[in-house]
Design a protein around this motif. Structure first.
Motif, PDB file in Angstrom:
ATOM      1  N   ILE B 160       0.382  -1.467   0.357  1.00  0.00           N
ATOM      2  CA  ILE B 160      -0.271   0.153  -0.140  1.00  0.00           C
ATOM      3  C   ILE B 160       0.737   1.032   0.173  1.00  0.00           C
ATOM      4  CG2 ILE B 160      -1.773   1.282   1.125  1.00  0.00           C
ATOM      5  CD1 ILE B 160      -2.764  -1.979   2.654  1.00  0.00           C
ATOM      6  N   GLY B 161       1.597   0.961   0.462  1.00  0.00           N
ATOM      7  CA  GLY B 161       2.476   2.353   0.895  1.00  0.00           C
ATOM      8  C   GLY B 161       3.673   2.306   0.029  1.00  0.00           C
ATOM      9  N   ILE B 163       2.597   1.887  -3.783  1.00  0.00           N
ATOM     10  CA  ILE B 163       2.295   2.396  -4.287  1.00  0.00           C
ATOM     11  C   ILE B 163       1.340   3.322  -3.604  1.00  0.00           C
ATOM     12  CG2 ILE B 163      -1.067   2.313  -5.136  1.00  0.00           C
ATOM     13  CD1 ILE B 163      -0.281  -0.743  -4.926  1.00  0.00           C
ATOM     14  N   THR B 164       1.099   4.254  -2.621  1.00  0.00           N
ATOM     15  CA  THR B 164       0.738   5.868  -2.415  1.00  0.00           C
ATOM     16  C   THR B 164       1.715   6.987  -3.020  1.00  0.00           C
ATOM     17  OG1 THR B 164      -0.383   4.728  -0.030  1.00  0.00           O
ATOM     18  CG2 THR B 164      -0.500   6.801  -0.202  1.00  0.00           C
ATOM     19  N   LEU B 165       2.459   5.839  -2.449  1.00  0.00           N
ATOM     20  CA  LEU B 165       4.338   7.142  -2.835  1.00  0.00           C
ATOM     21  C   LEU B 165       4.206   7.331  -4.219  1.00  0.00           C
ATOM     22  CD1 LEU B 165       6.661   6.423   0.494  1.00  0.00           C
ATOM     23  CD2 LEU B 165       4.610   8.061  -0.051  1.00  0.00           C
ATOM     24  N   LEU B 167       2.746   5.887  -7.049  1.00  0.00           N
ATOM     25  CA  LEU B 167       1.769   5.972  -8.533  1.00  0.00           C
ATOM     26  C   LEU B 167       0.852   7.042  -8.659  1.00  0.00           C
ATOM     27  CD1 LEU B 167      -0.205   3.849 -10.114  1.00  0.00           C
ATOM     28  CD2 LEU B 167      -1.907   4.098  -8.599  1.00  0.00           C
ATOM     29  N   ARG B 168       1.593   7.471 -10.089  1.00  0.00           N
ATOM     30  CA  ARG B 168       0.742   8.914 -10.356  1.00  0.00           C
ATOM     31  C   ARG B 168      -0.134   8.699 -11.623  1.00  0.00           C
ATOM     32  NH1 ARG B 168       3.713  13.018  -8.386  1.00  0.00           N
ATOM     33  NH2 ARG B 168       5.375  12.082  -7.606  1.00  0.00           N
ATOM     34  N   HIS B 169      -1.234   9.083 -11.428  1.00  0.00           N
ATOM     35  CA  HIS B 169      -2.826   9.496 -12.305  1.00  0.00           C
ATOM     36  C   HIS B 169      -1.999  10.657 -13.398  1.00  0.00           C
ATOM     37  CE1 HIS B 169      -4.738   6.198 -11.401  1.00  0.00           C
ATOM     38  NE2 HIS B 169      -5.181   7.064  -9.746  1.00  0.00           N
TER      39      HIS B 169
END
Lengths: 483, 201
Positions: B160-161, B163-165, B167-169
């Protein structure tokens, strides 16, 4: 082969399963909507878990082959930790939305961190302790860096991560020494062997291991000499994250420290007391003097945390039931005060931008008298002015220290409190007697006002009805300290 | 017995030689390849002493994941290794001194210890009649179930961490939208024009 007892760990299991479910649901919702629903759901889950902890109740029970223990001490701290964590999650979304970092992962990470904290409080073996500490701190590192476009937040996250890894290393080294010299990981076995009636002397190597363990705990608690990360992380991380880091994890880390020092190493009070006294002394002095020159309120709160951990350690150094009771009461009151103060700091928004210097608070009593009142109450309480809650917190730990013959340490504590009172009361002076700065935005955030008002009411009214907290803390303390 | 001994010496020699080459090779890609060789031989040694699960894990985790990751990092980051080694000779005396002191201390520690003349019975790696993998599995899923699950939760948080840090759309990134591709009709995009000779459109 041991059978798998899960019963006492039902609250943890509930929190884990629901958090995972929430993650699964939120990942498939549209991003904005997911961010909206996860916060309230997370708050509700934390509160329900707290109720489950109450329902499972005290009474010593082991689970998972002895790695997990549930007793009055654990129940007391878990309820507090969960409520405080719920409060810090509740105040976050407004700020996160304003700063455009509302992400559904934030409350989820907080949930997993809370799960780690519960496991820390219930850890009953060296391995369970290490796993729980990792689980509680990993989400904190991510949360500190969640504002990824900000250099300061990234710096805060990285600093926290690297130094946290160092602390984990110290802790693990200590744990390996204890394991190597005693041949067991389980606290119960250690207690039986080294703290019982016909106790064997603890091998010297295990004592060295214990010191390393204490160093690791001191790092997690931001106690001197392992405090260096605190001001930078507090200042650099987004304010709601700072609030989260400052409140609930400290409760859990204190719980862990108490359990390790009193259960398996309870017979070694004389040995570890020297270390605790040194840490307490350093933290109190640094917390009092280093905060004087600060102009940023989050940095100031960091030094305030360091100081308060020092005061709590004074009670720990006493090594008695009253001492442990004092520490528990102290940490409970500290967590509430911190929560309230950060709710106030989150209201410091001017023309859409959050400000965090002390001068921004000037003349607040005229532009927002209610917020100024809440802040003033919290500051007086942090300083330890009677009849507010903060005074009683200090009273109990100093009393325990005097009873244990550590009068000089209590005197140092009182003197440093006087120094610390200067910077707390300076904030009150700024708010009430200085020329008003520009007024803050009128925020329509009932949750912030609720949390700030509830904390201020708690510190103001604690004197009228202190018994429930005191008796609960005493019952919890009796579990740890046998006599 | 002699066969096992022979295999041991071959594996051990290759492991040590490969480990030396990891730090001696000039080309960092060669270093990583030697590292993989060292891993494989260590796995062989582990299997030789009956720890087949750990040996297999070494291959799967270290060769399959870690070494490949190293390879990516080495190839993608433009690190000037020659520059990194520049100070090597300069710091060599100091490093050698520290190493020598450590060695002396080690000798002193070992020297002061009374070496027991009788070796206690070697602990059995596994209970009799149970193979290594089964024994580990039984422990992990019974006595250490809680810790095993906790490790799983930590890994979940790590995912989760990460991806949170990271992943950019990115709105400007052009992603493939298969539904849109399938739904394109000729009349939306094609236009038939009459083009007269000797003139453009």
């Amino acid at each position: 082969m041991t059978s798998l007892v899960v019963g006492p760990a039902v609250p943890e299991a509930f929190l884990f399963i629901t958090a995972t479910l929430l993650l699964g649901i939120a990942a498939f919702l549209p991003e904005r909507r997911a961010a909206e629903i996860t916060t309230p759901v997370a708050v509700i889950l934390l509160l329900v878990t707290a109720m489950l902890v109450v329902a499972v109740g005290g009474g010593r029970a082991l689970a998972f082959g002895g790695h997990f223990v549930q007793d009055e001490f654990a129940a007391f701290l878990k309820v507090l930790t969960l409520v405080v964590a719920a409060g810090t999650v509740l105040v976050a979304p407004g700020y996160l939305a304003d700063e455009r970092m509302e992400r559904f992962e934030y409350p989820l990470l907080a949930l997993f961190s809370a799960l780690g904290m519960m496991m820390m409080i219930s850890a009953n073996s060296l391995l369970a302790l290490y796993m729980a500490i990792e689980l509680h701190s990993l989400p904190l590192y991510v949360m500190a860096a969640i504002k990824r476009d900000s250099v300061r937040a990234a710096e805060a996250g990285l600093k926290y991560f690297v130094l946290g890894a160092l602390a984990s290393g110290l802790l693990l080294y200590g744990a390996s020494l204890v394991y190597g010299f005693t041949g067991t990981l389980m606290f119960d076995e250690l207690t039986q062997r080294y703290a019982g009636a016909e106790a064997a002397p603890l091998p010297l190597g295990a004592l060295v291991g214990l010191i390393f363990l204490v160093a690791g705990f001191a790092f997690k608690l931001a106690a001197v000499p392992f405090h260096m990360w605190t001001p930078d992380v507090y200042e650099g991380a987004p304010t709601p994250v700072t609030a989260f880091v400052a409140a609930a994890p400290k409760l859990a880390a204190v719980g862990l420290t108490l359990r390790v020092l009193f259960e398996p190493f309870g017979a070694m009070v004389e040995e570890w007391r020297q270390v605790i006294v040194l840490v307490a002394l350093g933290s109190m002095i640094l917390g009092a003097f280093a905060a004087i020159g600060q102009s940023n309120i989050k940095r100031l709160m960091a030094y305030s945390t360091i100081g308060h951990v020092g005061y709590a350690f004074v009670g720990l150094a006493a090594g008695s039931v009253t001492g442990v009771q004092g520490v528990l009461v102290y940490m409970a009151i500290y967590a509430v005060m911190t929560l309230g103060t950060f709710a106030c700091i989150l209201m410091m928004r001017r023309q859409g931008r959050y400000v965090e210097t002390l001068d921004d608070l000037a003349g607040l009593s005229r532009s927002d008298p209610l917020m100024a009142l809440a802040m003033a109450l919290l500051m007086f309480s942090l300083a330890g002015i009677p009849p507010l809650a903060g005074f009683f917190a200090k009273l109990y730990v100093f009393l325990a220290a005097v009873q244990a013959g550590l009068t000089w340490l209590a005197v140092v504590g009182v003197l440093t409190s006087v120094v610390a009172a200067y910077y707390y009361i300076r904030i009150v002076k700024l708010m009430y007697f200085d020329e008003p700065a520009e007024a803050f935005d009128r925020l329509r955030r009932p949750e912030l006002q609720l949390v700030a008002a509830a904390s201020a009411a708690f510190v103001a009214l604690f004197v009228l009805w202190p018994t429930p907290l005191l008796t609960a803390a005493e019952a919890a303390a009796r579990v740890l300290v046998g006599t | 017995m002699t066969a096992a001994l022979f295999v041991f010496y071959v594996l051990a020699l290759v492991t040590v030689a490969a480990a030396v080459m990891v730090i001696a090779a000039r080309n960092p890609v060669h270093s990583v390849l030697f590292l993989i060789l060292a891993f494989f031989n260590s796995a062989g040694l582990l299997i030789l002493i009956g720890a087949e699960l750990v040996g297999m894990l070494l291959v799967v985790v270290y060769v399959g994941a870690v070494a490949v990751l190293f390879m990516f990092v080495v190839m993608m980051l433009d690190i000037n290794f020659v520059q990194l080694r520049e100070g090597f000779l300069q710091y060599l005396p100091l490093g050698a001194l520290v190493g020598l002191i450590l060695l002396l201390e080690l000798v002193m520690v070992i020297g002061t210890r009374a070496v027991p003349t009788t070796v206690a019975a070697m602990p059995q790696a596994t209970p009799p009649g149970v193979n290594n993998t089964e024994a580990l599995g039984r422990l992990l899923y019974t006595d250490y179930f809680y810790l095993f699950q906790a490790a799983g939760v930590i890994l979940l948080v790590a995912i989760i961490g990460a991806i949170t840090l990271t992943l950019r759309h990115r709105p400007d990134a052009r992603r493939q939208d298969i539904a849109a591709q399938v739904h394109r009709r000729p009349q939306d995009t094609l236009e038939v024009r009459k083009v007269r000779p000797r003139s453009g459109i």
